[in-house]
Design an enzyme around this catalytic site. Sequence first.
Site, PDB file in Angstrom:
ATOM      1  N   GLU A 165       0.838  -1.219   0.000  1.00 48.58           N
ATOM      2  CA  GLU A 165       0.000   0.000   0.000  1.00 48.58           C
ATOM      3  C   GLU A 165       0.868   1.263   0.000  1.00 48.58           C
ATOM      4  OE1 GLU A 165      -3.520   2.316   2.502  1.00 48.58           O
ATOM      5  OE2 GLU A 165      -2.600   0.517   3.345  1.00 48.58           O
TER       6      GLU A 165
ATOM      7  N   LYS B  55      -2.887  -2.152  -2.662  1.00 45.83           N
ATOM      8  CA  LYS B  55      -3.931  -1.264  -2.164  1.00 45.83           C
ATOM      9  C   LYS B  55      -3.502   0.157  -2.520  1.00 45.83           C
ATOM     10  CE  LYS B  55      -6.687   0.002   1.879  1.00 45.83           C
ATOM     11  NZ  LYS B  55      -7.191  -0.424   3.189  1.00 45.83           N
TER      12      LYS B  55
END
Length: 296
Positions: free
Chosen positions: A176, A213
């Site tokens: 992420e 993500k």
Amino acid sequence: MNKKQFDRMKNGKGFIAALDQSGGSTPKALLNYGITEDKYSNDEEMFNLVHEMRKRIITNEAFTSDRILAAILFKVTMNSKVDNKFTGDYLWEEKGIVPFLKIDEGLDELKDGVQLMKPFKHIDELLKNAKERNIFGTKMRSVIKELNEKSIEKVVDQQFEYAKKISDAGFVPIIEPEVDIHAKDKAEIEEVLKKYLIEGLKNLEKENYVMFKLTLPEKENLYEDLYNFSQTIRVVALSGGYSRDEANKKLRKNKSVIASYSRALTEGLNVNQTDEEFTKILDESIEKNYSASVEK
């Protein structure tokens, strides 16, 4: 690795519920839920309260595998119980929802336009704990605030370095590198980020599976190319400060991306609501996030 969970994450329909607020973000999460700071006097009391909030969500009749693929947990939640089962076991055995764990130890200071992750001092211990709790995958977050190519490369290199270690330990890591939605050069940052994510995938061994993500991009379907690599299981989106409606509007424009929301999932929930009121709002939130994830 649990093959049923792997297949669900790769091929299932739904979105990921992010229930992983840590020490720094928990007070805000509780405040949004209607619990002010005067209701607790130390971290233990604070984490007990947030676990009760998460437990209320997880055990709710609206929170099912029909629309939710997975849930990301914080370490305290992972080691706490729901109906006499550790949270990860409850999610999978009772709900059919795959458990993930937030594994990073927070962000470093802002430097050269980015915030790298703090060094993982306890990663071996945490991965051992996660294996004991039957966790499927992990999540770790960095932040990019400015267009600085060398810094963006550092962010991606750090993410992939830890991802390789996590994957070798038997988990599927979620990478992420969040792009600040208020960044002046957000579209350009995302193009540079994509370039280095692809480089990272090219250097990854075939058996090292990962998920991404990412902040919803300015250019539609920007991250579609990440699926050209067999190591990519899923690309999921964080809400990143967008309201739920705005995030879902952007999400619908990215055909192979599903939601992984935290605040945009719990928006509108309050500790003082009746069970009926709570269920109604949670069900509406889940349905909006689900439909935006699967109806492209």
